[in-house]
Design a protein around this motif. Structure first.
Motif, short mmCIF file in Angstrom:
data_model
loop_
_atom_site.label_atom_id
_atom_site.label_comp_id
_atom_site.label_asym_id
_atom_site.label_seq_id
_atom_site.Cartn_x
_atom_site.Cartn_y
_atom_site.Cartn_z
N TYR A 1 0.85 -1.20 0.00
CA TYR A 1 0.00 0.00 0.00
C TYR A 1 0.88 1.24 0.00
N LEU A 2 0.59 2.17 -0.90
CA LEU A 2 1.37 3.40 -0.97
C LEU A 2 0.85 4.42 0.03
N GLU A 3 1.68 4.73 1.02
CA GLU A 3 1.38 5.80 1.96
C GLU A 3 1.93 7.08 1.35
N GLU A 4 1.03 7.84 0.72
CA GLU A 4 1.47 8.97 -0.10
C GLU A 4 2.17 10.05 0.72
N GLU A 5 1.73 10.27 1.95
CA GLU A 5 2.35 11.32 2.77
C GLU A 5 3.82 11.00 3.06
N GLU A 6 4.15 9.71 3.12
CA GLU A 6 5.52 9.32 3.41
C GLU A 6 6.28 8.94 2.15
N GLY A 7 5.57 8.80 1.03
CA GLY A 7 6.22 8.42 -0.21
C GLY A 7 6.81 7.02 -0.15
N ALA A 8 6.14 6.12 0.59
CA ALA A 8 6.67 4.78 0.78
C ALA A 8 5.53 3.78 0.83
N LEU B 1 9.96 0.43 0.81
CA LEU B 1 8.94 -0.50 1.27
C LEU B 1 9.24 -0.91 2.70
N SER B 2 8.23 -0.81 3.57
CA SER B 2 8.31 -1.38 4.91
C SER B 2 7.55 -2.70 4.87
N GLN B 3 8.30 -3.80 4.94
CA GLN B 3 7.69 -5.13 4.91
C GLN B 3 7.56 -5.62 6.35
N ASP B 4 6.33 -5.56 6.86
CA ASP B 4 6.07 -5.80 8.27
C ASP B 4 5.50 -7.20 8.50
N ALA B 5 5.63 -7.67 9.73
CA ALA B 5 5.01 -8.91 10.16
C ALA B 5 3.92 -8.58 11.17
N VAL B 6 2.73 -9.15 10.98
CA VAL B 6 1.61 -8.91 11.89
C VAL B 6 1.05 -10.24 12.38
N ILE B 7 0.71 -10.30 13.67
CA ILE B 7 -0.02 -11.44 14.21
C ILE B 7 -1.12 -10.92 15.12
N TRP B 8 -2.25 -11.64 15.11
CA TRP B 8 -3.38 -11.31 15.98
C TRP B 8 -3.53 -12.38 17.04
N VAL B 9 -3.74 -11.93 18.28
CA VAL B 9 -3.90 -12.84 19.41
C VAL B 9 -5.14 -12.43 20.20
N ILE C 1 3.81 0.10 2.26
CA ILE C 1 3.70 -0.77 3.44
C ILE C 1 3.10 -2.09 3.00
N GLN C 2 3.71 -3.18 3.41
CA GLN C 2 3.14 -4.51 3.19
C GLN C 2 3.19 -5.28 4.51
N GLN C 3 2.04 -5.64 5.03
CA GLN C 3 1.98 -6.31 6.32
C GLN C 3 1.55 -7.77 6.13
N ILE C 4 2.52 -8.66 6.19
CA ILE C 4 2.25 -10.10 6.07
C ILE C 4 1.66 -10.55 7.40
N THR C 5 0.42 -11.05 7.35
CA THR C 5 -0.41 -11.17 8.55
C THR C 5 -0.83 -12.61 8.81
N LYS C 6 -0.75 -12.99 10.11
CA LYS C 6 -1.19 -14.31 10.55
C LYS C 6 -2.30 -14.17 11.59
N SER C 7 -3.26 -15.08 11.52
CA SER C 7 -4.26 -15.25 12.57
C SER C 7 -4.51 -16.74 12.70
N ILE C 8 -4.50 -17.25 13.92
CA ILE C 8 -4.59 -18.69 14.15
C ILE C 8 -5.89 -19.00 14.88
N VAL C 9 -6.74 -19.77 14.23
CA VAL C 9 -8.02 -20.17 14.81
C VAL C 9 -7.91 -21.63 15.24
N ASN C 10 -8.13 -21.88 16.52
CA ASN C 10 -8.04 -23.24 17.04
C ASN C 10 -9.41 -23.85 17.20
#
Length: 271
Positions: free
Chosen positions: A118-125, A255-263, A127-136
């Motif tokens: 995703y282009l954050e136009e104000e920062e000129g950069a 590019l800020s390539q981030d890692a996301v997890i939800w708990v 963001i990509q957030q590779i995201t995990k969510s684990i359902v048990n």
């Protein structure tokens, strides 16, 4: 009664002020209400890119690049199940995505989303957030602690769906399987209840932060990439490790390539 009314009014005003004035973290959601389920069956996963702690701006994003699940080591491609929709916050309505999936069998169903940058136009950069969510399903642990060798990943050291409110979540931040020392982590609480029927956040917060600084918590991993954070309230919390992936540019921009997890933290209920 007057005191209660004044307190409620003050809480609402403070919440609105926080939404309007704070610089909040971007978070890729991969949301379903319960991460710990007695039985399988059909669930819907909502995927807005937004600011869940402050009911803030929803970013218009392109279609995801990959979406799949893993259970007992078996991968299932779910990209074709994704539908384009919208998501609404207190600020706006933006493009979002969702998927209806079926949980078959006991154990951990690990959902992994790789969104388009995703282009954050104000920062000129980007963001990509590779995201995990684990359902048990059925309280049978299987895959929750697996390192999937993602470009950017938070690998749990605590079962992410079985945390007491007031206890700790521990994890290690990794880039393609290697720990990332001193990684910066942003943390937000899903403070406005998502309504899955209307694709919007609720108007009322679950809690009112003492000050804007509390909306997005920031911690750093240790020299081994390990993070440790106490979850003070029941509900879902997002952890985003910033810029830990190996990809640092996209279409000629940073590019800020981030890692996301939800708990999810749960209340302790006495008999």
């Amino acid at each position: 009664m007057l005191i209660a009314k004044n307190f409620t009014a003050a809480a609402v005003l403070l919440s609105c002020a926080l939404v309007a004035t704070s610089a909040n973290a971007h978070f890729q959601l991969l949301y379903t209400p319960e991460l710990l389920r007695d039985k399988g069956g059909n669930i819907t996963l909502k995927m807005p890119f937004t600011h869940p702690a402050a009911n803030g701006h929803v970013m218009d994003v392109a279609a995801p690049q990959a979406f799949y699940s893993v259970r007992k080591g078996r991968k299932q491609d779910l990209l074709e199940s994704i539908k384009t929709t919208t998501w609404s916050s207190a600020e706006n309505t933006g493009t979002s995505y969702e998927a209806d999936v079926t949980l078959r069998g006991l154990g951990d169903h690990v959902f992994i989303l790789e969104p388009a940058p995703y282009l954050e136009e104000e920062e000129g950069a980007y963001i990509q957030q590779i995201t995990k969510s684990i359902v048990n399903v059925g309280s049978l642990p299987t895959d929750w602690s697996t390192d999937f060798q993602l470009k950017a990943e938070i690998v749990p050291l605590t079962k992410p769906y079985a945390i007491y409110a007031g206890s700790n979540f521990r994890a290690v931040v990794k880039s393609a399987g290697k720990p990332v020392p001193n990684a910066e982590i942003e943390i937000e609480y899903v403070n406005y209840q998502p309504d899955l029927d209307t694709n919007r956040f609720s108007d009322q917060p679950a809690l009112v932060p003492p000050a804007p600084a509390f909306i997005t918590q920031t911690i750093f991993a240790d020299q081994n990439g390990i993070i440790n954070f106490t979850l003070p309230f029941a509900g879902q919390w997002g952890f985003a490790a910033l810029g830990v992936g190996p990809d640092t540019s996209y279409q000629g921009k940073p590019l800020s390539q981030d890692a996301v997890i939800w708990v999810q933290a749960h209340e302790v209920k006495a008999k």
